[in-house]
Motif scaffolding. Sequence first.
Motif: not given
Length: 737
Positions: A177-178, A248-250, A261-268, A290-294
Amino acid sequence: MVLIKSRLRARPQPSCPPDASLKAVRLQGRFNKKCAAAAVQPFLPTLVLGTLAVSFSTAHAQAASQDEAATMPAVTVSASSADAAQDTVRMGALGAQPIRDTPFSITSVSEESIRDSDARFLIDALRDDPSVMTSSGGAASYSAIQQIQIRGLSLAYNNNYKRNGLSVIHFGETAMESTGRIDVLKGLSGFAYGFSGPGGVVNIVPKKPTEEPYRAVSVGYTSQSLLRAAVDLGGRFGANDQFGYRINAAKENGETPIDKVRMNRTLFSGYFDWRVTPDLTLGLDLEQQRINRTGQPFSYTLADGVPLPRPPKGSAFNGVDYAGYDSRETLVGLNADWRINSDWSFSAGFLKQSFWRDANWSFAKITNAQGDLSGYTERDALQDFPGRSAQASLNGRVRTGPLLHELTMGFDWRSNASRRGDYQISPTWASNLYQPVAAPPTDLYAGRDEYKNTYSRERGIYLTDTLHLNEYWRVIAGLRHSTAASGNLNPAGVASSQYEASVTTPMAAILFKPQETTTLYTSYAEGLEQGGIAPQGTGNAGTIFGPLKSRQVEVGVKWQPTDRWMLTAAAYRIDKGLGYTDTSTNRYVQSGSQLHRGLEFMVDGMLTRELRLNAGLSLIDASMERTGKATVDGRRPPNVPRQVFVAALDYESAFLHGLGVSARYRWTGNRAYDATNARTLPAYSLVDLGASYRTRIDNVSTVFRLHVDNLLNTRYWDAGLYPGLSRTVGLTMEMEL
């Protein structure tokens, strides 16, 4: 039946999982408002931020236009200037050059191409180049660290990746995104950037401020239920538009194409510049992700003598559902560009990076042809990778009689380290490749605070002279002197192994331009890469080895007959030092060399006004030599295909305005699994399809994009012995406000 009656009698709302996703919205085949709200909730901050920012920037632009209409001159945007900038790349000690006039193979992917391809990962944006492939498997994009190899040589995570020409540690996920542009220098890059692996360098150029106000909001979906929302804002303000911004923010959340497999990602991300004068521009580069994957699928290996089994379904989960990793990455960069006069310019930059990770990996050794395996979990706790880098260069032109010299001189510096907590391995358990057994619970934890366990420092100075003999001939010569130090520390802070080395490396090239549209070249370069570190599990684990030397000879041609066509061809020979684990002694050694001889062909152009072709072929003859082991000498290095072919077609309909269709075919030849070549990963081919539709909704420019990767749902073994990803569907909608 009892469950149905009970539900009808009590009429309760279907329960939503705590990590509600698109699957929750489809719960029991009905649209569930409660679950839909829960699924959308993680994206609300991004959408709210985008709405507020768009409103602010719109109001600001309107106010600015009213206040400054009488005083500000008209702004003219030149397409030719933009095209010229796009075709010019900066390559460290080689300075800034048009791609057509460089003595190396270079691929540059524009912001528009990244957006149109709906690239999720770095390898997605580069998949039209047959010389570039993943060295960790496409599935690793969603479950581990995705690394890249160029010309069959893996890129080092701490040396071969750059951001604005400055070294970064590539242990995370590059945010598309950036990203404004991706420049890939293929082949030996040690002269251009200092200590680095000989495969090449990937330089990420962040999105820069736009000259005109730009506001875009996008939402996306990737199977199985991965949702994404993003905001992209750009423009200029202030007297004479001296201040620029690109923000850019996502937010991304949900289940990936791999089950469980789950993902939680935050971007600035933000890039801001200040045109202090018409000739001096300062830039500030900020990014946090920040990325969190389980859910951690197995990374497989084969036991000795076991043949390669058939690959399992790529979307099926087999691993440790409670494993995964949590990472935080922060980048702060400063840049300065000063046009001293018409002949001389100066640029400088500094980048500080912090990458933190708490990882819980899972591995499995396949023990027979039926797919039985022995799995285990590895806790790599509390890792921290701080890094800093800087560079400054002076570029100019001088004449000595009839000869024109283009000079580039400067220095670069970097300092990396790693800190870690405990490294623990669980007991093994039995499972199967096709009938997985759930992993037993473990109590692995970080029982020790972080300590500094490695360090790496490098500084270098360089001088390059591009000598224009006449309008047809150019000669490039350069020297780089580099000093590097690296060490491994125990928890008490005492060095267990270390080295320091200084070396001077040359580069020379000859270019012949029979006409402005054609360049023929030959080049020679030498470089050094950091020595290997004996991996965990070997008898000398953690030992740091001295640097490896590489040499490359390349000849090639670049032909651009019109602005609609570009054809390139190159032949190269790379000879690099070799490091590997000697299975007979279970010790990591550096001995012998790895020789890569290859041919590359690329064509990009318009077949008709509506149909574009992008195709390429990579041929590599690679071997390991002078290792002192008869079972290895002359064998192919693991994971290096002899042939890769890519062909992509993009069609813009002349009959239905706004409709575009694309197709891609990629064939990858077989690869050796191990150093003795006793086992081979079979060749495979993939077919991808895509479509886009551009329209206006309430006078807002809108683009819908659909892509289907691995359309035929081919099962195959990818690099790193990861099962190849199954058919994956993606859909995005982007609105430019």
